[in-house]
Design an enzyme around this catalytic site. Structure first.
Site, PDB file in Angstrom:
ATOM      1  N   ARG A 232       0.687  -1.026   0.082  1.00 31.91           N
ATOM      2  CA  ARG A 232       0.014  -0.001   0.009  1.00 31.91           C
ATOM      3  C   ARG A 232       0.963   1.148  -0.169  1.00 31.91           C
ATOM      4  O   ARG A 232       2.171   1.268   0.758  1.00 31.91           O
ATOM      5  CB  ARG A 232      -0.751   0.001   1.405  1.00 31.91           C
ATOM      6  CG  ARG A 232      -2.165  -0.831   1.066  1.00 31.91           C
ATOM      7  CD  ARG A 232      -3.142  -0.509   0.174  1.00 31.91           C
ATOM      8  NE  ARG A 232      -4.392  -1.381   0.319  1.00 31.91           N
ATOM      9  CZ  ARG A 232      -4.332  -2.104  -0.598  1.00 31.91           C
ATOM     10  NH1 ARG A 232      -3.397  -2.743  -1.435  1.00 31.91           N
ATOM     11  NH2 ARG A 232      -5.683  -3.165  -0.466  1.00 31.91           N
ATOM     12  N   GLU A 261      -4.180   7.477  -5.528  1.00 29.37           N
ATOM     13  CA  GLU A 261      -4.038   6.729  -6.738  1.00 29.37           C
ATOM     14  C   GLU A 261      -5.327   7.103  -7.537  1.00 29.37           C
ATOM     15  O   GLU A 261      -6.277   7.357  -7.120  1.00 29.37           O
ATOM     16  CB  GLU A 261      -4.070   5.105  -6.530  1.00 29.37           C
ATOM     17  CG  GLU A 261      -2.899   4.837  -5.893  1.00 29.37           C
ATOM     18  CD  GLU A 261      -2.892   3.177  -5.713  1.00 29.37           C
ATOM     19  OE1 GLU A 261      -3.864   2.535  -6.131  1.00 29.37           O
ATOM     20  OE2 GLU A 261      -1.950   2.727  -5.048  1.00 29.37           O
ATOM     21  N   HIS A 280      -0.778  -0.190  -9.754  1.00 31.18           N
ATOM     22  CA  HIS A 280      -1.338  -1.026  -8.822  1.00 31.18           C
ATOM     23  C   HIS A 280      -2.048  -2.318  -9.711  1.00 31.18           C
ATOM     24  O   HIS A 280      -3.196  -2.347  -9.645  1.00 31.18           O
ATOM     25  CB  HIS A 280      -2.721  -0.221  -7.896  1.00 31.18           C
ATOM     26  CG  HIS A 280      -3.158  -0.961  -6.923  1.00 31.18           C
ATOM     27  ND1 HIS A 280      -3.477  -0.211  -5.790  1.00 31.18           N
ATOM     28  CD2 HIS A 280      -3.149  -2.203  -6.388  1.00 31.18           C
ATOM     29  CE1 HIS A 280      -3.639  -0.902  -4.727  1.00 31.18           C
ATOM     30  NE2 HIS A 280      -3.324  -2.239  -4.919  1.00 31.18           N
TER      31      HIS A 280
HETATM   32  C1  DGY Z   1      -5.598  -6.062  -2.513  1.00 27.33           C
HETATM   33  O1  DGY Z   1      -6.018  -7.041  -3.086  1.00 27.33           O
HETATM   34  O2  DGY Z   1      -5.632  -5.625  -1.564  1.00 27.33           O
HETATM   35  C2  DGY Z   1      -4.740  -5.556  -3.978  1.00 27.33           C
HETATM   36  O3  DGY Z   1      -4.146  -4.221  -3.583  1.00 27.33           O
HETATM   37  C3  DGY Z   1      -5.719  -5.513  -5.244  1.00 27.33           C
HETATM   38  O4  DGY Z   1      -5.841  -6.805  -5.532  1.00 27.33           O
END
Ligand code: DGY
Length: 315
Positions: A232, A261, A280
């Site tokens: 993240r 984002e 992402h």
């Molecule tokens: C998640 O699942 O948390 C990812 O960041 C996206 O699939």
């Protein structure tokens, strides 16, 4: 019949499957639904299926007076006030495991791309600047095999990254809240920062990890080291990373996630040739995204029926 609100179309047949079990109201666009749409529609719903772009805070939870389950189509659940949901008797579910390999693959792709200057090389050719034949000191990068990989966090994705690193004969060190039974050396955070040639972030975002990698920590890394983050964005203090890159305190970074984002074209990270950026994409394979849909839908249906979901978030 149960009533369910779904904030995004999902790949594969799983929404159709859900429609056999519940009355489904779904947001059909690719942009996230406006908050007002969620707030007004969630009122009479028993279940809510969201993605990571929808903030499920107290206001949404309070609006969902009949909610029994919030199923997120993601492994991360930092967009949900889980504690509050649970206090209201609402179950929260997520989709781990099915995206582990896809995410670890991308992390390794980023690591290789930044170490071996793959994106830079591609850009060079496309911009017509490859104008000398092979020569010994052209575009030298950092060797991946036999180097030291530092993994921050040793959950499912950390382990999958570790397995891949074994194939590259890397020395692997890691830091997490507690040691794990894995074939890698547990070290304290300062040692991880000081010894890693590649530092891979795999921790969840939570109040303890928010801005965990700030200027003081990033500057403990070797000046020849690379930072890779596909967890993240806010785990890394982005302004500090920009400063550290500007001062050449580290060799580069490869980032799949950002503090906000999508990032704007004015984001200072864009100007660094030694930074690889992806939008992402950690779990973004067709197979994985369909499996995530299966898990998110099954989690939702199971909870509505009072059965155990495949995965449940517990604090
Ligand atoms: C998640 O699942 O948390 C990812 O960041 C996206 O699939």
């Amino acid at each position: 019949m149960y009533r369910v609100l779904v904030t995004r179309k999902l790949p594969g047949p799983w929404i159709d499957h859900l429609k056999k079990e519940a009355e489904v109201e779904i947001w059909e666009e690719r942009d996230p639904p406006p908050r007002s749409w969620i707030l007004s529609r969630v009122k009479d719903k028993d279940g809510l299926l969201v993605t990571l772009t929808e903030k499920v805070d107290r206001e949404v939870i309070d609006a969902g007076k009949n909610l029994k389950v919030i199923s997120t189509y993601s492994v991360g659940f930092d967009h949900i006030d889980v504690k509050y949901a649970i206090s209201k008797g609402i179950r929260v579910t997520n989709t781990p495991d099915v995206l582990t390999d896809a995410t670890a693959d991308l992390i390794f792709g980023l690591l290789l791309a930044v170490a071996r200057r793959i994106v830079e090389g591609d850009r060079l050719i496309r911009s017509g600047q490859w104008n000398l034949p092979w020569y010994p000191e052209f575009m030298l990068g950092k060797e991946v095999s036999h180097s030291t990989l530092g993994i921050l966090g040793m959950g499912r994705i950390g382990r999958a990254v570790l397995n891949r690193a074994k194939g590259f004969n890397m020395r692997v060190i890691y830091h997490s809240r507690r040691p794990h039974d894995v074939d890698a050396e547990f070290v304290d955070l300062d040692t991880l920062l000081a010894e890693s040639d590649f530092l891979v972030v795999t921790v969840d975002l939570n109040p303890e990890t928010y801005h965990m990698l700030d200027y003081s920590r990033l500057t403990k890394m070797k000046s020849t080291a690379y930072l890779i983050n596909a967890s993240r964005g806010p785990v890394v203090k982005e302004d500090d990373l920009v400063k550290v890159l500007s001062e050449s305190k580290i060799a580069g970074a490869a980032l799949d996630v950002f503090e906000r984002e999508p990032i704007g074209s004015d984001n200072p990270l864009i100007k660094f040739p030694n930074v690889v950026l992806t939008p992402h994409l950690g779990s973004a394979t067709r197979e994985t995204r369909e499996r995530m849909a299966e898990v998110a839908v099954k989690n939702l249906i199971n909870c509505l029926k009072g059965e155990s979901p495949l995965y449940e978030v517990r604090l």
